[in-house]
Design a protein around this motif. Structure first.
Motif, PDB file in Angstrom:
ATOM      1  N   THR A  79       9.037  -8.318   4.778  1.00 27.43           N
ATOM      2  CA  THR A  79       7.774  -9.039   4.620  1.00 27.43           C
ATOM      3  C   THR A  79       7.480  -9.415   3.179  1.00 27.43           C
ATOM      4  OG1 THR A  79       6.436  -7.026   4.340  1.00 27.43           O
ATOM      5  CG2 THR A  79       6.817  -7.789   6.607  1.00 27.43           C
ATOM      6  N   ASP A  80       8.415  -9.127   2.263  1.00 28.29           N
ATOM      7  CA  ASP A  80       8.182  -9.322   0.832  1.00 28.29           C
ATOM      8  C   ASP A  80       6.976  -8.501   0.387  1.00 28.29           C
ATOM      9  OD1 ASP A  80       8.518 -10.178  -1.738  1.00 28.29           O
ATOM     10  OD2 ASP A  80       7.709 -12.196  -1.417  1.00 28.29           O
ATOM     11  N   GLY A  81       6.936  -7.275   0.887  1.00 27.19           N
ATOM     12  CA  GLY A  81       5.816  -6.397   0.578  1.00 27.19           C
ATOM     13  C   GLY A  81       6.135  -5.424  -0.542  1.00 27.19           C
ATOM     14  N   ASP A  82       5.261  -4.431  -0.676  1.00 23.77           N
ATOM     15  CA  ASP A  82       5.395  -3.423  -1.728  1.00 23.77           C
ATOM     16  C   ASP A  82       4.803  -2.134  -1.168  1.00 23.77           C
ATOM     17  OD1 ASP A  82       5.197  -1.810  -4.032  1.00 23.77           O
ATOM     18  OD2 ASP A  82       4.965  -3.560  -5.329  1.00 23.77           O
ATOM     19  N   ILE A  83       5.667  -1.226  -0.725  1.00 21.32           N
ATOM     20  CA  ILE A  83       5.205  -0.044  -0.008  1.00 21.32           C
ATOM     21  C   ILE A  83       5.687   1.217  -0.713  1.00 21.32           C
ATOM     22  CG2 ILE A  83       5.288   1.227   2.173  1.00 21.32           C
ATOM     23  CD1 ILE A  83       5.763  -1.429   3.592  1.00 21.32           C
ATOM     24  N   PHE A  84       4.740   2.108  -1.020  1.00 17.84           N
ATOM     25  CA  PHE A  84       5.084   3.419  -1.575  1.00 17.84           C
ATOM     26  C   PHE A  84       5.129   4.418  -0.419  1.00 17.84           C
ATOM     27  CE2 PHE A  84       4.556   7.524  -3.494  1.00 17.84           C
ATOM     28  CZ  PHE A  84       5.253   7.428  -4.703  1.00 17.84           C
ATOM     29  N   VAL A  85       6.291   5.048  -0.252  1.00 20.37           N
ATOM     30  CA  VAL A  85       6.471   6.008   0.832  1.00 20.37           C
ATOM     31  C   VAL A  85       6.370   7.409   0.252  1.00 20.37           C
ATOM     32  CG1 VAL A  85       7.973   6.802   2.679  1.00 20.37           C
ATOM     33  CG2 VAL A  85       7.949   4.371   2.052  1.00 20.37           C
ATOM     34  N   GLY A  86       5.189   7.990   0.369  1.00 24.04           N
ATOM     35  CA  GLY A  86       4.979   9.336  -0.136  1.00 24.04           C
ATOM     36  C   GLY A  86       5.757  10.353   0.681  1.00 24.04           C
ATOM     37  N   GLY A  87       6.360  11.315  -0.008  1.00 22.20           N
ATOM     38  CA  GLY A  87       7.130  12.347   0.673  1.00 22.20           C
ATOM     39  C   GLY A  87       8.611  12.045   0.753  1.00 22.20           C
ATOM     40  N   ALA A  88       9.007  10.790   0.484  1.00 19.34           N
ATOM     41  CA  ALA A  88      10.426  10.432   0.520  1.00 19.34           C
ATOM     42  C   ALA A  88      11.117  10.944  -0.740  1.00 19.34           C
ATOM     43  CB  ALA A  88      10.596   8.922   0.628  1.00 19.34           C
ATOM     44  N   GLY A 104       0.827  -1.204   0.000  1.00 17.47           N
ATOM     45  CA  GLY A 104       0.000   0.000   0.000  1.00 17.47           C
ATOM     46  C   GLY A 104       0.861   1.253   0.000  1.00 17.47           C
ATOM     47  N   ARG A 105       0.233   2.359   0.322  1.00 17.45           N
ATOM     48  CA  ARG A 105       0.910   3.657   0.324  1.00 17.45           C
ATOM     49  C   ARG A 105       0.754   4.318   1.692  1.00 17.45           C
ATOM     50  NH1 ARG A 105       1.421   8.423  -3.981  1.00 17.45           N
ATOM     51  NH2 ARG A 105       1.965  10.116  -2.550  1.00 17.45           N
ATOM     52  N   ILE A 106       1.852   4.878   2.185  1.00 16.92           N
ATOM     53  CA  ILE A 106       1.815   5.692   3.404  1.00 16.92           C
ATOM     54  C   ILE A 106       2.569   6.991   3.125  1.00 16.92           C
ATOM     55  CG2 ILE A 106       1.506   3.769   5.003  1.00 16.92           C
ATOM     56  CD1 ILE A 106       4.892   5.360   4.799  1.00 16.92           C
ATOM     57  N   GLU A 107       2.405   7.964   3.993  1.00 18.94           N
ATOM     58  CA  GLU A 107       3.059   9.254   3.822  1.00 18.94           C
ATOM     59  C   GLU A 107       3.992   9.523   5.005  1.00 18.94           C
ATOM     60  OE1 GLU A 107       2.512  11.263   1.143  1.00 18.94           O
ATOM     61  OE2 GLU A 107       1.031   9.855   0.305  1.00 18.94           O
ATOM     62  N   VAL A 108       5.124  10.133   4.711  1.00 21.28           N
ATOM     63  CA  VAL A 108       5.992  10.620   5.777  1.00 21.28           C
ATOM     64  C   VAL A 108       6.038  12.142   5.698  1.00 21.28           C
ATOM     65  CG1 VAL A 108       7.407   8.551   5.907  1.00 21.28           C
ATOM     66  CG2 VAL A 108       8.084  10.385   4.357  1.00 21.28           C
ATOM     67  N   ARG A 109       6.052  12.757   6.863  1.00 22.12           N
ATOM     68  CA  ARG A 109       6.136  14.217   6.909  1.00 22.12           C
ATOM     69  C   ARG A 109       7.526  14.631   7.417  1.00 22.12           C
ATOM     70  NH1 ARG A 109       0.336  16.882   8.631  1.00 22.12           N
ATOM     71  NH2 ARG A 109       0.259  15.293  10.260  1.00 22.12           N
ATOM     72  N   GLY A 110       7.579  15.788   8.049  1.00 19.87           N
ATOM     73  CA  GLY A 110       8.862  16.363   8.419  1.00 19.87           C
ATOM     74  C   GLY A 110       9.667  15.495   9.363  1.00 19.87           C
ATOM     75  N   LYS A 116      -0.942   3.792   9.746  1.00 20.89           N
ATOM     76  CA  LYS A 116      -0.185   3.403   8.557  1.00 20.89           C
ATOM     77  C   LYS A 116      -0.113   1.884   8.433  1.00 20.89           C
ATOM     78  CE  LYS A 116       2.452   7.702   8.577  1.00 20.89           C
ATOM     79  NZ  LYS A 116       3.767   8.372   8.775  1.00 20.89           N
ATOM     80  N   LEU A 117       0.076   1.187   9.547  1.00 17.55           N
ATOM     81  CA  LEU A 117       0.056  -0.270   9.507  1.00 17.55           C
ATOM     82  C   LEU A 117      -1.287  -0.785   8.997  1.00 17.55           C
ATOM     83  CD1 LEU A 117       1.839  -1.210  12.867  1.00 17.55           C
ATOM     84  CD2 LEU A 117       2.767  -1.432  10.549  1.00 17.55           C
ATOM     85  N   ASP A 118      -2.350  -0.155   9.437  1.00 16.87           N
ATOM     86  CA  ASP A 118      -3.684  -0.532   8.987  1.00 16.87           C
ATOM     87  C   ASP A 118      -3.840  -0.316   7.480  1.00 16.87           C
ATOM     88  OD1 ASP A 118      -6.408  -1.428   9.571  1.00 16.87           O
ATOM     89  OD2 ASP A 118      -7.006   0.641   9.140  1.00 16.87           O
ATOM     90  N   ALA A 119      -3.316   0.826   6.996  1.00 14.70           N
ATOM     91  CA  ALA A 119      -3.411   1.126   5.572  1.00 14.70           C
ATOM     92  C   ALA A 119      -2.637   0.131   4.720  1.00 14.70           C
ATOM     93  CB  ALA A 119      -2.886   2.542   5.315  1.00 14.70           C
ATOM     94  N   LEU A 120      -1.610  -0.489   5.299  1.00 16.83           N
ATOM     95  CA  LEU A 120      -0.793  -1.458   4.566  1.00 16.83           C
ATOM     96  C   LEU A 120      -1.333  -2.884   4.686  1.00 16.83           C
ATOM     97  CD1 LEU A 120       2.748  -0.125   5.501  1.00 16.83           C
ATOM     98  CD2 LEU A 120       1.544   0.190   3.331  1.00 16.83           C
ATOM     99  N   GLY A 121      -2.421  -3.056   5.421  1.00 13.43           N
ATOM    100  CA  GLY A 121      -3.048  -4.375   5.510  1.00 13.43           C
ATOM    101  C   GLY A 121      -2.509  -5.251   6.626  1.00 13.43           C
ATOM    102  N   ALA A 122      -1.842  -4.656   7.623  1.00  9.95           N
ATOM    103  CA  ALA A 122      -1.322  -5.453   8.732  1.00  9.95           C
ATOM    104  C   ALA A 122      -2.470  -6.014   9.568  1.00  9.95           C
ATOM    105  CB  ALA A 122      -0.416  -4.591   9.602  1.00  9.95           C
TER     106      ALA A 122
END
Length: 453
Positions: A266-275, A31-37, A441-447
């Motif tokens: 975890t052999d996952g696929d994560i898009f880190v927005g803001g990186a 899934g996708r999560i965002e990082v801020r400052g 964010k864990l929830d958004a990634l399906g944990a």
């Protein structure tokens, strides 16, 4: 510091309703999560606002407990902190006053930021009272560098049973300072003190991390004159006054690297927005060597496995080397690599304590507490270094673990999400010191997890 109590308070400040999380692992996260400052910039930028004669606006502020702690400290000193919009802080220092020592002492157990108030408070109030410092228990983090630097500016440092009282009866003067080690905190101390000191300050062997450069950009916006030269030398020409700033904080590269390590483990696929790529180049090289893939886009970076995980050799170092904050999450992923990986920690001496719990979960990790010599080491040997040897792949299984520190805590989340079976992790409030809304964010990634009272 009472870790359990501190963790509960930290979590409560950012809406974390429980200090225990139960995880069912063995599932790739996508899934996708965002990082801020960045945690390591935002809190320092808040302190810098004390130096201005007008309000400052800090943007892209993460919702983490360390920001809440510094907000309360600034409030104790009369700085009005408001949030005009989500992710923004308006800091008005027009009514700065002396705080009661008890107020600052009560907050210090949750943060090491108070030491950085010294320079700005000396300029504004003529004195600073600093209690014992808290923060994560990851090794010796002496404040000698800070005190020696302040003395070089002409400050008088008096220690008592309460803490440290610092005064500058004759004002602060520019100084020639050479740090014995390129300490991030000491470099920040010098910058925050020198910008209003009389004359020119020369700082040698300075830290040059991206967060340091972002702090320099903030101070320049405020009216400071700062020149960064080769070979870790910084010149600061003191000015009579500084104005407020408007600034968007650099993204948190430590959080971004942590989510990348989670995808790898975890052999996952994560898009880190803001990186962004530039600040992560050293990490991305190791990530690729270990079998990870990444796709750099304008609004972030996608992290995934590009094939079988491979063993790597990693040595932590100051920037532009491999960050010490990156090795703990990465070690969990390396437990799944086919072969022997070596991680050499040269920055802090107690950063491998978290591996004991990983061993209980089935990892094969041997820590050499005194390090060892190797002709292949690139970073010079340091007295407190350690080496971890990770042999994989290991089948991790669920376990009950207790969070020891910020990065180690997130590493436990990664291990639990990688392991087969159920894990229970306590003291998760500590993780909220540097990871914004990590539960969401864990929830958004399906944990598969639940918060438990």
């Amino acid at each position: 510091m009472n870790l359990a109590r501190d963790a509960q308070k930290a979590g409560a400040r950012v809406g974390l309703t429980s200090d225990r999380i139960v995880i069912e692992g063995g599932k790739p996260l996508r899934g996708r999560i965002e990082v801020r400052g960045a945690k390591n910039l935002a809190t320092k930028a808040m302190v810098a606002a004390l130096l201005g004669d007008s309000p400052s606006l800090l943007q892209n502020v993460p919702e983490i407990s360390d920001v809440h702690v510094v907000t309360r400290m600034l409030d104790a000193y009369g700085v009005a902190v408001t949030s005009p919009a989500e992710g923004e802080l308006l800091l008005d220092p027009s009514n700065v006053l002396k705080a009661h020592f008890a107020q600052i002492d009560a907050l210090a157990g949750s943060s090491r930021i108070p030491i950085l108030f010294c320079g700005p408070l000396l300029h504004r109030l003529g004195e600073a009272l600093i209690p014992d410092l808290g923060g994560c228990r990851i090794g010796d983090r002496p404040i000698d560098f800070h005190m020696d630097a302040l003395r070089a500016f002409g400050a008088i440092v008096d220690k008592s049973y309460e803490g440290i009282r610092i005064t500058a009866p004759n004002g602060l003067k520019g100084a020639h300072i050479e740090l014995p080690y390129p300490s991030v905190g000491a470099t920040e101390q010098v910058l925050l003190t020198a910008v209003r000191a009389e004359g020119v300050t020369e700082l040698k062997n300075a830290a040059i991390e991206p967060e340091i450069m972002d702090l320099i950009a903030i101070l320049q916006k405020m009216g400071a004159i700062i020149t960064v030269e080769p070979n870790r030398t910084i010149f600061i020409e003191g000015v009579d006054h500084l104005e407020g700033y408007t600034h968007r904080a650099i993204f948190d590269r430590n959080e971004a690297a942590s989510w990348a390590s989670l995808a790898l483990a975890t052999d996952g696929d994560i898009f880190v927005g803001g990186a962004a790529q530039q600040e992560l180049m050293t990490f991305l090289n190791i990530f690729r060597k270990a079998g990870g893939g990444f796709d750099v886009q304008e609004d972030g970076i996608r992290f995934f496995r590009a094939g079988e995980l491979k063993p790597v050799v990693v040595e932590t170092d100051v920037h532009p080397g491999f960050m010490t904050d990156w090795q703990q999450p990465l070690i969990v992923a390396l437990t799944q690599a086919d072969g022997v990986s070596v991680v050499r920690e040269t920055v802090y001496e107690n950063r491998f304590g978290f591996t004991d719990a990983l061993v209980e979960m089935g990892a094969d990790i041997v820590v050499h507490k005194d390090g060892y010599d190797s002709p292949t080491w690139r970073v010079p040997r340091r007295p407190l270094e350690q080496v971890a040897v990770i042999t994989g792949p290991s089948k991790l299984h669920g376990a009950d673990v207790n969070v020891p520190d910020l990065r180690g805590g997130f590493s436990y989340l990664i291990a639990a999400l990688t392991a087969q079976g159920r894990s229970s992790i306590t003291n998760v409030g500590i993780i909220s010191r540097g990871y914004e809304r990590f539960v969401e964010k864990l929830d958004a990634l399906g944990a598969d997890f639940a918060l438990v009272d």
